[in-house]
Design an enzyme around this catalytic site. Structure first.
Site, short mmCIF file in Angstrom:
data_model
loop_
_atom_site.label_atom_id
_atom_site.label_comp_id
_atom_site.label_asym_id
_atom_site.label_seq_id
_atom_site.Cartn_x
_atom_site.Cartn_y
_atom_site.Cartn_z
N HIS A 140 -12.28 2.96 -0.82
CA HIS A 140 -12.22 1.89 -1.17
C HIS A 140 -11.91 0.84 -0.16
O HIS A 140 -10.89 1.12 0.78
CB HIS A 140 -11.19 1.65 -2.15
CG HIS A 140 -9.63 2.05 -2.02
ND1 HIS A 140 -8.76 0.75 -1.66
CD2 HIS A 140 -8.88 3.17 -1.92
CE1 HIS A 140 -7.60 1.46 -1.49
NE2 HIS A 140 -7.88 2.68 -1.59
N CYS A 193 -6.47 8.77 -1.21
CA CYS A 193 -7.91 7.96 -1.18
C CYS A 193 -8.10 7.82 0.49
O CYS A 193 -7.35 7.82 1.04
CB CYS A 193 -7.97 6.57 -2.12
SG CYS A 193 -7.97 7.17 -3.85
#
Length: 209
Positions: A140, A156
Site C-alpha cells: 500500500h 504489510c
C-alpha cells in the site's frame, strides 16, 4: 533511454527490456522513477511486461518488478517490524482498492485508533492497496516516507504513494485489467471515493528474507 541523478534514481520513464548484465545488475536494482505527485505517476506509461511478477526482498527493504529473472524496476519499501513480520512465501494479487478506507485491526498496537475514511489525512493506507494475502496483508501507499528502507510496518509492504500508484497501474495492465487514462484521472481526483479492482489474471508476488 535512462537518465540517472546523483541518488541513483531513474528519471526517464521508458521501460528497458534488454537482459541485465551481471555488472549492471546493481544499477538496475537501485532504479525507480522520480515523480513528485500521484498525478505525475498516472501519466507515466504502463506497459505489458513478459513474465511479469513482483519480488519483495525483506532484507533489502526493496520491491522488484520482474520480467522473468530480470529486474526492470526497484522501489524502496518498509517491511514488518519485530513482532509483526511480513509473511514470506509465494502469493498472488487478485484484488486492489484505490482510495481505500482504513479500519483498525483487533490488535494491541491499534487500540484507541478510529476508522479513517478514503482520503482522510489520518488514513495510513495512502492512495491504493493491493492485497497479496487477504484480508490482512497488502502492498500500500503511505505518506510516512521516512519509514522506507526500514522495518516499520505491521506486516504489510509500504511504498511512497507515487510509487504505489505507478506499481498498481503496472499490476492492472499485466493482470488483464487495463483502464483508460480518464479512469485513473477520475480515481486520483476523487480521492474520497473508493474503487475496487479484481484482476482476471492474478499477479505473482514472491516475498523472501
Amino acid at each position: 533511454m535512462r537518465i540517472w541523478n546523483k541518488s541513483g534514481w531513474m528519471v526517464a520513464a521508458a521501460l528497458v527490456m534488454a537482459p541485465v548484465a551481471a555488472n549492471a545488475q546493481s544499477a538496475v536494482r537501485d532504479s525507480g522513477l522520480i515523480v513528485s505527485s500521484v498525478e505525475q505517476a498516472i501519466a507515466q506509461p504502463a506497459a505489458r511486461i513478459e513474465g511479469f511478477a513482483l519480488t519483495v526482498d525483506v532484507s533489502d527493504r526493496a520491491l522488484y518488478v520482474m520480467s522473468g529473472e530480470r529486474v526492470v524496476r526497484r522501489f524502496p519499501v518498509s517491511v514488518g517490524e519485530d513482532g509483526y513480520p511480513t509473511p514470506q512465501g509465494s502469493f498472488r494479487i487478485r484484488h486492489m482498492i484505490w482510495n481505500p478506507s482504513w479500519t483498525p485491526p483487533a490488535s494491541s498496537w491499534a487500540r484507541g485508533k478510529k476508522r479513517e475514511a478514503p482520503g482522510s489525512p489520518g488514513n495510513p493506507m495512502g492512495r491504493v492497496k493491493m492485497f497479496f494475502q487477504e484480508p490482512d496483508y497488502y502492498i500500500h501507499g503511505s505518506g510516512a516516507i521516512s519509514s522506507l528502507g526500514n522495518a516499520r510496518s505491521h506486516g504489510c509492504i509500504r511504498m511512497r504513494n507515487e510509487d504505489a500508484v505507478e506499481l498498481a497501474r503496472l499490476v492492472m495492465v499485466n493482470g488483464g485489467d487495463p483502464r483508460n487514462p480518464q479512469w485513473f484521472q477520475q480515481t486520483v481526483a476523487n480521492r474520497t471515493t473508493s474503487r475496487d479492482v479484481v484482476l482476471p489474471r492474478p499477479v505473482q508476488v514472491r516475498i523472501r528474507a
